[in-house]
Structure formats: C-alpha cells, structure tokens
Motif scaffolding. Structure first.
Motif, PDB file in Angstrom:
ATOM      1  N   LEU A 134      -2.664 -44.001  10.405  1.00  0.00           N
ATOM      2  CA  LEU A 134      -3.518 -44.040  11.593  1.00  0.00           C
ATOM      3  C   LEU A 134      -3.483 -45.416  12.244  1.00  0.00           C
ATOM      4  CD1 LEU A 134      -6.655 -42.121  10.306  1.00  0.00           C
ATOM      5  CD2 LEU A 134      -4.986 -41.313  11.931  1.00  0.00           C
ATOM      6  N   VAL A 186     -10.368 -44.523  22.216  1.00  0.00           N
ATOM      7  CA  VAL A 186     -10.263 -43.097  21.909  1.00  0.00           C
ATOM      8  C   VAL A 186     -10.635 -42.847  20.453  1.00  0.00           C
ATOM      9  CG1 VAL A 186      -8.630 -41.206  21.640  1.00  0.00           C
ATOM     10  CG2 VAL A 186      -8.560 -42.621  23.673  1.00  0.00           C
ATOM     11  N   PHE A 187     -10.135 -43.695  19.548  1.00  0.00           N
ATOM     12  CA  PHE A 187     -10.455 -43.454  18.144  1.00  0.00           C
ATOM     13  C   PHE A 187     -11.916 -43.749  17.845  1.00  0.00           C
ATOM     14  CE2 PHE A 187      -6.823 -41.912  16.060  1.00  0.00           C
ATOM     15  CZ  PHE A 187      -7.326 -41.496  14.842  1.00  0.00           C
ATOM     16  N   PRO A 233      -0.112 -47.288  15.215  1.00  0.00           N
ATOM     17  CA  PRO A 233      -0.128 -47.662  16.639  1.00  0.00           C
ATOM     18  C   PRO A 233      -0.811 -49.004  16.888  1.00  0.00           C
ATOM     19  CG  PRO A 233      -0.666 -45.357  16.398  1.00  0.00           C
ATOM     20  CD  PRO A 233      -0.622 -45.914  15.014  1.00  0.00           C
ATOM     21  N   LEU A 239     -13.693 -40.628  19.005  1.00  0.00           N
ATOM     22  CA  LEU A 239     -13.353 -39.525  18.109  1.00  0.00           C
ATOM     23  C   LEU A 239     -14.104 -39.671  16.786  1.00  0.00           C
ATOM     24  CD1 LEU A 239     -11.335 -37.146  17.750  1.00  0.00           C
ATOM     25  CD2 LEU A 239      -9.892 -38.754  16.552  1.00  0.00           C
ATOM     26  N   TYR A 269      -6.399 -47.068  22.606  1.00  0.00           N
ATOM     27  CA  TYR A 269      -6.364 -46.492  21.265  1.00  0.00           C
ATOM     28  C   TYR A 269      -7.678 -46.775  20.541  1.00  0.00           C
ATOM     29  CZ  TYR A 269      -4.459 -45.032  16.803  1.00  0.00           C
ATOM     30  OH  TYR A 269      -4.251 -44.353  15.627  1.00  0.00           O
ATOM     31  N   ILE A 301      -2.612 -50.043  26.012  1.00  0.00           N
ATOM     32  CA  ILE A 301      -2.441 -49.058  24.949  1.00  0.00           C
ATOM     33  C   ILE A 301      -3.368 -49.372  23.778  1.00  0.00           C
ATOM     34  CG2 ILE A 301      -0.832 -48.227  23.197  1.00  0.00           C
ATOM     35  CD1 ILE A 301       1.379 -48.525  25.253  1.00  0.00           C
TER      36      ILE A 301
END
Lengths: 223, 238
Positions: free
Chosen positions: A170, A208-209, A173, A212, A205, A201
C-alpha cells in the motif's frame, strides 16, 4: 475536536512515559544508514541513491512504530475503554495517525541531520523548505496507512509479520512519489525544483487513502 | 438446490474460450511488428483485466458484507479475491513470457502496467495469511472485508499513480485507437471467454463451499460428531 485533542494527548503522554517507539525508531534509522554505508560501500551518496536511502530508512524505521502503535490498546484494554466512551470511533484513527506522524517527525529530526552528516554529499541547506514539504507528505501517507493496517494487524496472531506485509504494497505509491520528489532536491551541485505532477499525486494519494481509511475504520473496533 | 445452471455456464465457457483461441490463432491478422508472439495478447490482457476487475468486485462484495453482516457476502468476496489471485499468477507468468519474447527480458522495471500489477498482486497475497491469522470467524470476516475494500480501492489508485510515470513501452490496450477491427473482435471474444471462466470458477467454488458446509452440518447431526473441523482453507465457513 476536543475528543481528538484528548486522544492525541493520551498517545503522546503514553509515548513520553514509556518511550516504547520513538527511541527505537531513531536508533534503527541511524543504524540503517550505517548498514547502507557498508552494504553499498559508499562514503557519500547524492541524487536518486540518496533519495532512495532516505525514503527506505524512514519507511523501515516507521515499521517499528506501526508494530507498536496499537499494542498497548490491545493488551491493556485501551480498546475497551475507548469503546465505552460515547464518542465517534473515527477519532481513534485520526489520533493514531496524528501520533504516528509526530513520531515520524521526531525520527526525522534526528535521522535527517544524521543522514546529512554520515552519507549525504550535498548539504541539506540547498532545498530545505521543499525537503520539509516532501517529508511531511511522506509522513502523512505513512501515518494514514500504518494507522489503518496497524489496527488490522494488531488483532492477528502474527501481528509483527502481517503489519509490514500488508502495509508495504500500500505504501509503494508513496515511496515512488517521495523518492521522485526528493531526487532533484538531493542532487549534487544545486537542487532542482519540485515536480508538480508528483506533488499532486502524493498529496492526492494521502487524501484519498485518508478518506478511505476513515470510511472503513469503524468495523475494526467492534467486538 | 445447489449448482443450478452450472452445467450451462461451464459449456458456454468452454465454447467461448476455445472459440476465442481458435479465432486468435486462425482469424486475427499477424501483428506487423511483433508477428506471431503478439498472439499471447489475447490470453494475457483478458486475464489481467478479469483479475483486476475480480479484485474490485471482491471489494464491492465486502461493502455488502459490512452492510448486511451476512456471512454469505464474505464468502463471495473471499471467492472473488481467491480466483483473481490465481488468475493473477497466470497474468504474471504470461506477462513475463511476452516480455521475454518481445523485449528480450523477463521483467522490465520502467513499465508501469507490469509494476502496478505486481504491487497489487503482492498486496492481495497477504489476504489469505491475514485470514488465517485471525481465529474468531466473525472478526475474521469483518477484518477481511475492511482489507478487501481498501484493496479494491487501491487497485485503480495504484494503476493511476504508477502509470503517471508516462513510460510507454507496454502496448497500450485502450486509447491507442490503432487496433484493427479483426484484432478488436478477437480481443473482445477472448475477454468475454475469460470473464465467463471467472464466473464459472467463482460459481463452482461458492457451490462447493456451501455444499461442504451443508454436508458437515448433516454429518454432525447424524453422527453427533462434535469434533472441531480441520481447517485447511481460509475460506469462511457457513
């Protein structure tokens, strides 16, 4: 917000009193630099090699923090105490990520100067603000993923094994983004600028994570 | 009644998949640059797409599990991820073969599509060990669902992030717009065949697991056998 402050205070006070994670992380980080020195047989590094070593070191030292992050809650009833309190469970995730972010900052306060002293060829001064920005994004990404994965791993039988195993893919990235961003900053003979694409990016990232993890964190605490 | 429609599905899978390979071999034109070795495209790309979609479907089924808390959804999510993982091995193997024949190396690091697939594969490779490491079945199901949702969201993000490197060595399947009609047709038939294969394997595994669970329950009633079940699989028991 008050809940978050209380939880964060609890985490940091616990760490200050027990000193379970941060000193180990720092020592481990500095030792990794020594290992890299002998493993690569290089007295100094710059550019992409330096970026890679720095990111990998922070990552591996951070893994120690990931493994310890929820252990006290699991073994000494911290989860039960938290579940009894009439507060939103998401705050625990935010507080854990915040605490880990603080641990990583503490780690970097020692490890990055040590890196400059031991291995880095160009000084840190040439692009310090950019360096701090990239490290902050790296820390945020790591803290978010580790706070989620740590909560999964701590209740499994092989917790110290599973945590890093799940977290590393995970984190790739984040590693790519941070390493690409650090490479021009640590180049010998003048730092290059930050690449806006990679910055976006990495930031996206993290965002978004983060969202989430907040969305899926609750079921991990039920019992 | 278990296994309804399985026979029809299996026959359809065999027909479409064999048909797809037949037209890939005899009907689709040879690629101008790559010649015959380009034919592995009709195996490798559908496998990869179906496997990735399977991971995402596993995540969606896990959302359903967390909503309803019915263990059947956990079983479905488990089976989708399990089959995708098996197809994933095939993707890596066929990809390596293709890379060897067309680029001369078994593995190419500056290749975003390959690398992101490997990362996704490595992530899902920890799914089964994680299930094994949690004793309590109810907690195992919950944690597996959280994993499946995070993983399912990670799949497109990872591909986006790694692809941002803009290395264009890998033949782009979509968006290039230069694939001639017969190749497209062959590709779509292969994709349909592979999707059918996934569906068939998925149904078979679900039905087997359900039947085994029923058998175990019946045996327990008949023989008064309270011996704990020997678990050799991380699949949820229903």
């Amino acid at each position: 917000m008050r809940v978050l402050a209380a939880l964060l205070r609890k985490e940091l006070r616990l760490e200050l009193r027990t000193l379970e994670s941060v000193p180990g992380m720092i020592l481990f980080g500095v030792t990794i630099f020594v290992v890299f020195h002998f493993g690569l047989d290089r007295a100094s590094v710059e550019g992409d090699l330096a970026a890679g070593i720095l990111v990998v070191t922070i990552l591996f030292a951070g893994m120690l923090g990931l493994n310890r992050l929820y252990v006290a809650d699991e073994e000494q009833g911290g989860f039960d105490g938290f579940l009894l309190a009439p507060v939103d469970r998401t705050w625990l995730f935010v507080a854990k990520a915040g605490a880990l972010f603080a641990y990583l900052v503490a780690l970097e306060l020692v490890a990055v100067p040590a890196f400059a002293l031991l291995l880095l060829e160009p000084g840190l001064g040439q692009a310090l603000p950019e360096l701090l920005l990239v490290l902050a994004l790296l820390n945020a990404g790591f803290a978010i993923i580790a706070a989620l994965v740590g909560a999964i791993a701590v209740r499994t039988r092989a917790r110290d094994l599973l945590g890093p195993l799940i977290a590393l893919p995970l984190l790739i990235p984040v590693v790519i983004g941070a390493a690409r961003l650090l490479e021009p900053l640590l180049r010998e003979g003048g730092a290059g600028g930050l690449d806006a694409t990679w910055l976006a990016i990495l930031g996206l990232y993290d965002l978004v994570f983060g969202l989430l993890s907040i969305a899926v964190f609750d079921p991990l605490l039920e019992d | 009644m278990h296994g309804k429609g399985l026979r029809g599905l299996s026959v359809a899978t065999i027909v479409v998949l064999v048909g797809a390979f037949a037209i890939a071999a005899f009907y689709a034109p040879l690629d101008a640059d790559q010649g015959f070795r380009q034919k592995i495209f009709y195996l490798h790309v559908p496998l990869a797409i179906v496997s990735l979609v399977g991971f995402i479907v596993g995540g969606l089924l896990a959302v359903q599990h967390l909503r309803s808390r019915a263990s059947i959804w956990d079983l479905r999510s488990y089976v989708a991820i399990h089959i995708s993982l098996i197809l994933g091995v095939a993707v890596l193997v066929t990809g390596a073969i293709w890379a060897k024949t067309s680029w001369g190396v078994w593995w190419l690091w500056d290749e975003p599509t390959l690398v992101s697939f490997l990362i996704v594969f490595l992530l899902y490779a920890t799914y089964t060990p994680m299930r094994f490491a949690i004793e309590d079945p109810e907690r195992q199901a919950r944690y597996a669902s959280v994993f499946a949702i995070a993983g399912g969201a990670f799949v497109p993000i990872c591909f986006g992030a790694v692809r941002a490197q803009e290395q264009e060595v890998h033949p782009q399947t979509f968006g290039s717009g230069e694939l001639p009609g017969p190749m497209w047709l062959t590709f779509l038939v292969s994709l349909a065949g592979m999707a059918l294969l996934f569906a068939t394997l998925y149904r078979f595994e679900i039905e087997t697991k359900l039947t085994r669970g029923r058998l175990r329950a019946l045996r327990r009633r008949l023989l008064d056998d309270d011996a704990p079940v020997q678990r050799r699989s991380a699949a949820p028991t229903i």
